[in-house]
Scaffold this motif. Structure first.
Motif, PDB file in Angstrom:
ATOM      1  N   ARG A 292       0.843  -1.204   0.000  1.00 36.23           N
ATOM      2  CA  ARG A 292       0.000   0.000   0.000  1.00 36.23           C
ATOM      3  C   ARG A 292       0.878   1.254   0.000  1.00 36.23           C
ATOM      4  NH1 ARG A 292      -2.181  -4.257  -0.264  1.00 36.23           N
ATOM      5  NH2 ARG A 292      -1.747  -3.721  -2.393  1.00 36.23           N
ATOM      6  N   ILE A 293       1.985   1.194   0.723  1.00 37.24           N
ATOM      7  CA  ILE A 293       2.893   2.347   0.763  1.00 37.24           C
ATOM      8  C   ILE A 293       3.529   2.562  -0.599  1.00 37.24           C
ATOM      9  CG2 ILE A 293       5.116   3.111   1.695  1.00 37.24           C
ATOM     10  CD1 ILE A 293       4.122   2.032   4.423  1.00 37.24           C
ATOM     11  N   LEU A 294       3.998   1.497  -1.238  1.00 33.14           N
ATOM     12  CA  LEU A 294       4.605   1.640  -2.563  1.00 33.14           C
ATOM     13  C   LEU A 294       3.627   2.222  -3.573  1.00 33.14           C
ATOM     14  CD1 LEU A 294       6.861  -1.530  -3.015  1.00 33.14           C
ATOM     15  CD2 LEU A 294       7.585   0.851  -2.695  1.00 33.14           C
ATOM     16  N   GLU A 295       2.371   1.802  -3.479  1.00 32.56           N
ATOM     17  CA  GLU A 295       1.354   2.345  -4.389  1.00 32.56           C
ATOM     18  C   GLU A 295       1.252   3.865  -4.256  1.00 32.56           C
ATOM     19  OE1 GLU A 295      -2.171   0.157  -3.352  1.00 32.56           O
ATOM     20  OE2 GLU A 295      -1.562  -1.601  -4.510  1.00 32.56           O
ATOM     21  N   LYS A 296       1.371   4.360  -3.021  1.00 29.13           N
ATOM     22  CA  LYS A 296       1.280   5.799  -2.786  1.00 29.13           C
ATOM     23  C   LYS A 296       2.548   6.541  -3.200  1.00 29.13           C
ATOM     24  CE  LYS A 296      -2.168   5.360   0.763  1.00 29.13           C
ATOM     25  NZ  LYS A 296      -2.651   5.632   2.074  1.00 29.13           N
ATOM     26  N   LEU A 297       3.670   5.824  -3.256  1.00 27.71           N
ATOM     27  CA  LEU A 297       4.952   6.457  -3.575  1.00 27.71           C
ATOM     28  C   LEU A 297       5.364   6.312  -5.039  1.00 27.71           C
ATOM     29  CD1 LEU A 297       7.066   5.403  -0.453  1.00 27.71           C
ATOM     30  CD2 LEU A 297       5.957   7.606  -0.881  1.00 27.71           C
TER      31      LEU A 297
END
Length: 190
Positions: free
Chosen positions: A64-69
């Protein structure tokens, strides 16, 4: 002002300065250089497309963090796309990574961002990502450098805003003054 004496254990650059002996941790110094390069470059960083995309699987939270970054990572030359579930396809990597293990770097980047959490301000998360990328790009301990590479590194380090510390706060160099050495060898008593 430094005269390079040589490299010690393939890890430290030993120099003579006007006031004493300087020992530089080559990994910490190079990490500072790369970190500042990543931080100061406006716009997209040069990247190289991979012939075959590499897949990387991370945990649920990290995904989920990678998707936002993804947008920021793309600007840094690290092109990722969701590939289903918690898997991402790496389509290009920054040319400055020099064939390092990009999958391991992405995993560490996602884990580091997860450790501090996205509820932290985005600049802090992005700065942590820069630190991970700089660490993965930097020369390692036990890596032999030739005189030209050492000279280039010292010139770049001299241009840094904070040449004395790596992005994690470790010192990049230490110095023993001539007086320190004389005291250690009992040439002077006080």
């Amino acid at each position: 002002d430094l005269e390079v004496i040589g490299q010690f254990h393939g890890t430290y650059i030993v120099c003579q300065g006007p006031h004493g002996l300087i020992v530089i941790d080559q990994h910490a110094a190079h990490e500072r250089i790369v970190y500042e390069q990543l931080k100061s470059r406006p716009g997209r960083i040069d990247s190289q497309r991979l012939l075959m995309p590499e897949t990387v699987e991370v945990g649920f939270v990290e995904a989920r963090i990678l998707e936002k970054l993804i947008g920021h990572l793309n600007d840094w030359g690290l092109e990722l796309e969701p590939f289903g579930g918690n898997t991402f396809a790496v389509k290009s990597e920054p040319t400055l990574l020099d064939d390092r293990n990009v999958a391991q770097m992405i995993i560490e980047l996602a884990e580091s961002a997860a450790d501090i959490g996205l509820e932290t301000d985005l600049d802090t998360v992005l700065d942590k990502c820069r630190m991970v990328m700089a660490c993965h790009h930097s020369v390692r301990a036990n890596q032999r450098l030739n005189d030209e590479q050492i000279g280039h590194m010292l010139t770049q380090l001299d241009r840094c805003d904070d040449p004395s510390h790596c992005p994690h706060g470790r010192p990049t160099w230490i110095q023993w003054t001539i007086k320190d050495l004389e005291r250690a060898f009992k040439r002077i008593v006080h």
